[in-house]
Design an enzyme around this catalytic site. Structure first.
Site, PDB file in Angstrom:
ATOM      1  N   LYS A 131       0.865  -1.175   0.000  1.00 33.38           N
ATOM      2  CA  LYS A 131       0.000   0.000   0.000  1.00 33.38           C
ATOM      3  C   LYS A 131       0.906   1.231   0.000  1.00 33.38           C
ATOM      4  O   LYS A 131       1.995   1.211   0.579  1.00 33.38           O
ATOM      5  CB  LYS A 131      -0.891  -0.066   1.245  1.00 33.38           C
ATOM      6  CG  LYS A 131      -1.989   0.967   1.297  1.00 33.38           C
ATOM      7  CD  LYS A 131      -2.909   0.706   2.495  1.00 33.38           C
ATOM      8  CE  LYS A 131      -3.946   1.803   2.664  1.00 33.38           C
ATOM      9  NZ  LYS A 131      -4.895   1.539   3.761  1.00 33.38           N
ATOM     10  N   SER A 134      -9.582   1.728   2.878  1.00 31.77           N
ATOM     11  CA  SER A 134      -8.747   2.547   2.016  1.00 31.77           C
ATOM     12  C   SER A 134      -7.732   1.738   1.210  1.00 31.77           C
ATOM     13  O   SER A 134      -7.131   2.284   0.286  1.00 31.77           O
ATOM     14  CB  SER A 134      -8.018   3.583   2.877  1.00 31.77           C
ATOM     15  OG  SER A 134      -7.204   2.953   3.837  1.00 31.77           O
ATOM     16  N   SER A 184      -9.756  -0.824   6.932  1.00 31.52           N
ATOM     17  CA  SER A 184      -9.270  -0.685   5.561  1.00 31.52           C
ATOM     18  C   SER A 184      -8.701  -1.943   4.925  1.00 31.52           C
ATOM     19  O   SER A 184      -8.315  -1.908   3.761  1.00 31.52           O
ATOM     20  CB  SER A 184      -8.216   0.406   5.496  1.00 31.52           C
ATOM     21  OG  SER A 184      -8.872   1.629   5.484  1.00 31.52           O
TER      22      SER A 184
HETATM   23  N1  GLN Z   1     -12.982   4.065   6.624  1.00 31.71           N
HETATM   24  C1  GLN Z   1     -12.291   4.298   7.831  1.00 31.71           C
HETATM   25  C2  GLN Z   1     -11.789   5.719   7.871  1.00 31.71           C
HETATM   26  O1  GLN Z   1     -11.996   6.418   6.942  1.00 31.71           O
HETATM   27  C3  GLN Z   1     -11.150   3.340   8.015  1.00 31.71           C
HETATM   28  C4  GLN Z   1      -9.997   3.637   7.149  1.00 31.71           C
HETATM   29  C5  GLN Z   1      -8.759   2.905   7.507  1.00 31.71           C
HETATM   30  O2  GLN Z   1      -8.769   1.858   8.144  1.00 31.71           O
HETATM   31  N2  GLN Z   1      -7.640   3.457   7.081  1.00 31.71           N
HETATM   32  O3  GLN Z   1     -11.208   6.155   8.814  1.00 31.71           O
END
Ligand code: GLN
Length: 445
Positions: free
Chosen positions: A42, A117, A141
């Site tokens: 990532k 994400s 995510s």
């Molecule tokens: N959707 C969640 C957020 O926007 C989790 C994102 C993540 O785990 N990076 O914070």
């Protein structure tokens, strides 16, 4: 054994599905014999030879001179790093549409999102046989994109995998994990990326990773998680539960976990609070874009760079997080959220005392179309995380695995295990995938 794509095929897939924000320049390793197994990182994980921009324009040009520990450990095993995968800016999102670069497309239907994400990571896993993607989860995510793209997504216990070389979102929540197409790969690669690392003290207090068999016999399904589900998700999950009982001899019991209702609000207070302080370092001086106009007052200097290069969602979270931490509001929001977090942890402990796993669907709906995401208000997007946030708040290891298909799109279920008990997740992954027929996208040339 992996079956690697040719470099041409990989480039073609990337053009269609926008998996990577940066691909390796030298892909000749793909044609080695025997083929080298591939992995991706990532974009918020540092890897030598690549930029690390965490999906943000503000980090344009930042080239770390080192590997993040999990990346380094994968490379030590001879894995070929194909590239950095597209993501929501700094991890802020649920659909990977908040990216400063490209938005990855769902391999099952390019008009739909991959989830976020770690969207590009899930797309890579779903499209490339034998591929292992390093993802990162702060509040879901890994689970969310794994569910939308029909792959396995393992988020280890907080502290299991070193965060050295990870661009922080929320330090008390961030975890590096894996996405794969099969359970065998999880068993192979989890021990590789896990273990103490002196460069991340949090990782040094973990008990040794024990992957000896732990048979799952009894699972809990919290009633609170069964609300506001799309009808297809509800029925796919119900038939998965039936199959667990009938085909796998697992006892499924309903339980009540009232704190789950408050987990989402607590998470967004804590995550944005931590994020707003973490983002303070991006000011146009040290990392990424540089503001050349150094004769300005420092306030103008910083705000110029930050206004021009942070995306809308990043700005929203800086405001939210700063507000929640402000003198006079701290008790009302930040301290309250910490108390809720404790409640969530103790409720999981209670339930996991006499159950091996807590089981829920992963996401309340299947991968949405981009047109529908555009119509969502920010709060609606946050609400989509109500099932993935709780185990993240509690630092518990969890796994999303495909459990059905509706309208040709995958549905995921999420298993949560006690702290450090990743082996219970491997047990369910292995047993479930031995009978469940997983599907992968067929992409014409
Ligand atoms: N959707 C969640 C957020 O926007 C989790 C994102 C993540 O785990 N990076 O914070």
């Amino acid at each position: 054994m992996s079956c690697s794509p040719t470099p041409e095929r990989l480039i073609q897939l990337n053009e269609r599905f926008r998996i990577f924000c940066e691909m390796a320049e030298d892909l000749s390793g793909l044609q080695d014999y025997p083929p080298r197994p591939t992995f991706s990182a990532k974009d918020n994980l540092c890897a030598m030879g690549f930029q690390a921009r965490a999906g943000s324009r503000i980090l344009e040009g930042y080239r770390p001179p080192f590997d993040a520990t999990p990346v380094w450990r994968m490379r030590q095993e001879g894995m070929l790093l194909l590239g950095k995968t597209n993501m929501d800016e700094f991890g802020f999102g649920t659909f990977s549409t908040n990216s400063g670069y490209d938005v990855p497309r769902n391999p099952f239907d390019a008009g739909r999102a991959c989830g976020g994400s770690s969207g590009g990571a899930a797309a890579a896993t779903s499209l490339l046989e034998g591929h292992v993607a390093l993802g990162v989860s702060t509040g879901g995510s890994i689970s969310c994109p794994a569910s939308f793209c029909g792959v396995l997504g393992l988020t280890p216990t907080y502290g299991r995998v070193s965060r050295y070389g990870l661009i922080d979102y929320g330090n008390s929540l961030d975890k590096v994990g894996l996405m794969t197409r099969d359970s065998g790969s999880l068993r192979t690669w989890l021990p590789v990326i896990s273990g103490p690392d002196p460069k991340d003290p949090t990782s040094c207090v973990q008990p040794m990773l024990d992957l000896s068999p732990r048979k799952v016999e009894r699972v809990a399904v919290p009633l609170e998680a069964m609300q506001n589900l799309g009808s297809g998700v509800e029925s796919s999950f119900a038939s998965a539960l039936k199959s667990l009982q009938d085909d796998h001899d697992i006892l499924v019991e309903e339980v009540s976990m009232p704190s789950l209702k408050f987990a989402l609000s607590a998470y967004y207070v804590l995550a944005t609070s931590e994020a707003s302080t973490n983002l303070a370092r991006y000011c146009g001086m040290r990392f990424g874009v540089r503001n050349s106009n150094i004769s300005q007052h420092f306030n103008d200097f910083f705000s110029e760079t930050r206004s021009a290069n942070f995306g809308t969602e990043a700005k929203r979270r800086i405001l939210l997080g700063t507000y929640a931490r402000m003198v006079g509001f701290r008790d009302r929001y930040y301290m309250k959220a910490l108390a809720v977090r404790q409640l969530v942890i103790s409720e999981y402990k209670r339930v996991l005392n006499d159950h091996d796993l807590v089981l829920t669907p992963t996401m309340p709906f299947i991968a949405p179309r981009f047109a529908d995401i555009e119509k969502m208000r920010p709060l609606e997007a946050y609400q989509a995380d109500f099932l993935t946030v709780p185990p993240n708040l509690a630092g518990l290891p969890h796994l999303s695995l495909p459990c059905g298909y509706i309208e040709g799109m995958p549905v995921g279920m999420q298993a949560v295990a006690p702290h450090w008990e990743e082996r219970a997740l491997l047990d369910i992954a292995e047993r479930w995938t031995s009978k469940f027929q997983m599907r992968f996208p067929e992409v014409a040339r």
